[in-house]
Design a protein around this motif. Structure first.
Motif: not given
Length: 300
Positions: A15-16, A96, A125, A127-128, A130-132, A134-135, A156
């Motif tokens: 992820d990072h 989201a 929540r 979020g865009e 690309e953020d949501t 993966p969640l 992601g």
């Protein structure tokens, strides 16, 4: 047996993009993260990452194991929710959404969802995608109202096959200009016809889309304003800073002094839908999607 904790560490590395950033999130040292990954590789008998001075890249084996890590995390989250439901009798639901979808589609859809499932404890929540997305894949949220353009879903790193995508609506982009603009009387416009115009951008993804279409039309956009908010972009257009490309659902309520013109085919559009985990049929999803589609007809 594969250690679940080491799978979690590998997922953080993926992820990072590296050991140091993953270590900071996990509150471990980079050396400890590297050692955990090395032990995982030995237990598998396969390399899961390729190390370089610029970070790490997942191997095919690493991609498979990150997918497994996400599946395990999602299963544990689902199990936790089921236990909570047994003890409280209430369903926890986390939704989201991206900003313009949350502003125009979600408010009308949620009352129907809550009326059909009154024991639900709802969390929202923003979020865009690309953020949501993966969640959703990780089980951290139950579903996401999201969008993509003509490429794949921005899920992601890791496999996207675990996601189920249910379409809600097509959201075409329109040219937005001040009233009285020399092109305001056109029934539709091609991007090439706008080569001489200054532009206001309301979203980074729209900017990428515009630049790609402009390159095909043989010009470089003259960008005079950049924002991350379509409503701010509309205000700048109304003030005469430039024209913009804005999705349909972000065009309401109308702003005085603006005129919109459809884009000629191939017209750019956002594909809006709901993402859920494919192997988990949440009883609320069907109600939610139907309610969203009803709201979408109001913005068609």
């Amino acid at each position: 047996m594969i250690d679940v904790q080491r799978l979690r560490i590998l997922r953080a590395v993926a992820d990072h993009g590296g050991f140091s950033k993953a270590a900071a999130v996990l509150r471990l040292t980079p050396s400890a993260v590297s050692q955990h990954v090395a032990v995982l590789e030995r237990s598998l008998g396969a390399q899961v990452v390729t190390r370089s001075t610029r970070g790490v890249i997942l191997t095919r084996a690493g991609q498979i194991m990150v997918g497994a890590a996400e599946s395990v995390a999602a299963e544990l989250e689902q199990a936790k929710q089921q236990v909570d439901r047994l003890s409280t009798g209430r369903v926890q639901l986390t939704v989201a959404t991206f900003t313009s979808g949350g502003r125009h589609l979600l408010p009308g859809a949620l009352p129907r969802l809550m009326a059909s499932h009154p024991s639900t404890v709802l969390h929202v929540r923003e979020g865009e995608p690309e953020d949501t997305l993966p969640l959703v894949r990780q089980g951290a949220v139950d579903l996401a109202l999201a969008y993509h353009f003509d490429g794949p879903l921005p899920v992601g790193p890791g496999p996207s096959s675990s996601l189920r995508w249910t379409p809600v609506m097509e959201d075409p982009l329109h040219v937005v200009m001040p009233e009285g603009h020399r092109l305001a009387d056109q029934r539709s416009l091609g991007i090439a016809e706008l080569a001489a115009e200054p532009w206001v951008l309301g979203c980074l993804k729209t900017e990428a889309y515009l630049r790609r279409y402009a390159e095909q039309a043989g010009f470089e956009p003259d960008v005079r304003g950049t924002t991350t908010d379509y409503f701010f972009a509309r205000s700048l257009v109304a003030a005469g800073i430039g024209i913009s490309l804005i999705p349909s659902i972000a065009l309401v309520p109308p702003v005085p002094g603006l005129h919109t013109v459809p884009v000629k085919p191939p017209a750019p559009a956002r594909h809006i839908g709901v993402a859920t985990l494919g192997r988990h049929d949440h009883p609320h999803v069907a109600t939610f999607v139907e309610a969203l589609r009803e709201q979408a007809t109001l913005h068609a």
